[in-house]
Write an enzyme that holds these catalytic residues in place. Structure first.
Site, PDB file in Angstrom:
ATOM      1  CG  ASP A 164      41.025  39.620  36.710  1.00  0.00           C
ATOM      2  OD1 ASP A 164      41.116  40.217  37.801  1.00  0.00           O
ATOM      3  OD2 ASP A 164      41.745  38.657  36.393  1.00  0.00           O
ATOM      4  CG  ASP A 187      46.943  40.527  39.095  1.00  0.00           C
ATOM      5  OD1 ASP A 187      47.991  41.041  38.671  1.00  0.00           O
ATOM      6  OD2 ASP A 187      46.322  40.964  40.081  1.00  0.00           O
ATOM      7  CG  ASP A 207      42.605  34.902  35.035  1.00  0.00           C
ATOM      8  OD1 ASP A 207      43.402  34.123  35.602  1.00  0.00           O
ATOM      9  OD2 ASP A 207      42.224  35.963  35.552  1.00  0.00           O
TER      10      ASP A 207
END
Length: 218
Positions: free
Chosen positions: A7, A9, A167
């Site tokens: 990922d 961001d 995250d």
């Protein structure tokens, strides 16, 4: 060696400050009150359309397609004009990816951020060359947590992708839906406690990532 998909961001870059700035610039043009960084960070994760939906809902505005498109367009204009002034790469992230590439890993990126902005940010930080495949939030009709973008990234790598690194709740759900193992970066933008997110390994600093991947492959 197998492939790994990241990922963006909240996983590789702390981009919330620039997203926050672009939202507030767009709102300021119409005399709107600004949001705090914490508020905007809480809206990140499902792509730009959902970000703007959440902004409008938090302002008490009823859903309206024209209003959504208008504010989203102005947000993107501000964001693409200045996407990385306040953004930073998480410590150790670049070194970890370079280490994995040196070991022969193929590296992919699967993000809900538009692919053009994603490439722009990676290029500004000298990271674009490290990725063998990039799928953004506008690359397909579907966005995470639908597994289609992650599966498309895996297919583009032409390797057996064994792991997704992210995250957030969205990332965990995406990996689970795609049938991939998930490594959770604990210092990103998740809302729930770590134990509530399905994961196969976790790390708080990217220096830990190469060893974690080796353990998960063992």
């Amino acid at each position: 060696m197998p492939g790994v998909v990241f990922d963006l961001d909240g996983t590789l870059v702390h981009s919330a400050p620039d997203i926050h700035a672009a939202v507030n610039k767009a709102l300021a043009e119409e005399g709107g009150a600004p949001f705090t960084l914490a508020e905007i960070t809480g809206f990140i994760g499902n792509g730009v359309p959902v970000l703007i939906q959440r902004v409008l809902a938090a302002r008490g505005e009823a859903p309206d397609a024209h209003r959504q498109a208008e504010l989203q367009g102005r947000f993107m204009a501000h964001y693409e004009a200045d996407p990385a002034t306040l953004t930073s790469v998480y410590p150790g992230a670049e070194a970890a990816i370079r280490h994995l590439r040196a070991e022969g890993w193929r590296i992919g990126l699967c993000t809900n951020k538009p692919v053009g902005a994603s490439r722009q940010i990676l290029s500004l930080f000298g990271l674009l060359e490290l990725f063998d495949a990039i799928i953004g939030g506008d690359s397909l009709p579907q966005r995470k947590p639908d597994p289609a973008p992650l599966r498309a990234t895996a297919a583009a790598l032409n390797e057996e992708v064994v792991l997704y690194v992210g995250d957030s709740e969205v990332d965990a759900a995406t990996a689970e839906a795609a049938g991939l193992r998930f490594a959770l970066f604990t210092e990103g933008y998740r809302h729930a406690p770590v134990h509530e997110l399905p994961h196969h390994g976790l790390f708080s600093h990217h220096d830990e990532l190469p060893d974690l991947l080796r353990r998960l492959l063992a």
